[in-house]
Design a protein around this motif. Structure first.
Motif: not given
Length: 199
Positions: A15, A40, A42, A145, A149
């Motif tokens: 994230g 972002y 992962s 996501l 999290r």
């Protein structure tokens, strides 16, 4: 020409923002969020930039996140997962992701199924407690996501939903329709969002 790999010691977590898609191409361990054109991470790991060869038509570097330890499968947007429901609330259900495709995960990944992602029709009438129960095994698709999290999951498609469940009496249940399952011992019928059999 070989591509030049530039290693960075910076550790990133799922994230975490890696940059804009105008400057970076997401590689392994990274994904692009279409709504804001941002890349972002992962997975948890070290960020790596792979510079393109001088003759490449796209001069954006590829950003990858390399796991700092041996990773099992990692959920990514679009992947199909198997998860065990842990908690059901009026608007959401939470679940522990156990498999991504056919591969088991080695880390704990949490999934969230929101009321609007349970099914494709009559979304406003979805009753979470009539869709899932703690302990149910569900087949779902990763949407993105989400917050804290946790991965947002969807069971809206016909082939997604509860694939295995136990009744209140603890016996295995048999699907009757896409909304009902029956206890194999008592014959009692319970409501679920059932995955289409054979899909």
């Amino acid at each position: 020409m070989t591509m030049e790999v530039e290693r960075e010691e910076e550790v990133v977590t799922p994230g975490e923002e890696l940059g804009r898609s105008s400057n970076l191409i997401p590689g392994k361990g990274a994904y692009l969020a279409p709504h804001n054109r941002t890349v972002y991470a992962s997975i948890t790991g070290r960020r790596t930039l792979i510079q393109p060869s001088p003759d490449s038509p796209d001069q954006r570097p590829i950003v990858e996140v390399t796991g700092h330890k041996a990773h099992g499968a990692v959920p990514e947007p679009g992947s199909i997962v198997i998860a065990r429901v842990t908690k059901v609330m009026p608007k959401v259900a939470s679940a522990d992701i156990m498999c991504v495709g056919t591969k088991s995960v080695r880390e704990k990944f949490t999934g969230i199924i929101r009321q609007q992602d349970v099914r494709e029709t009559e979304i406003d009438k979805v009753d979470m407690h009539l869709s899932f129960r703690p302990g149910d095994i569900v087949k779902a698709q990763v949407l993105s996501l989400g917050d804290a999290r946790a991965y947002y999951l969807s069971t809206a498609k016909n082939e997604l939903g509860v694939v295995s469940a136990e009744s209140i009496s603890g016996a295995s249940m048999v699907p009757l329709s896409w909304t009902e399952m029956q206890c194999s011992v008592t014959g009692q019928i319970e409501q679920r969002k059932v995955a289409k059999v054979g899909a």
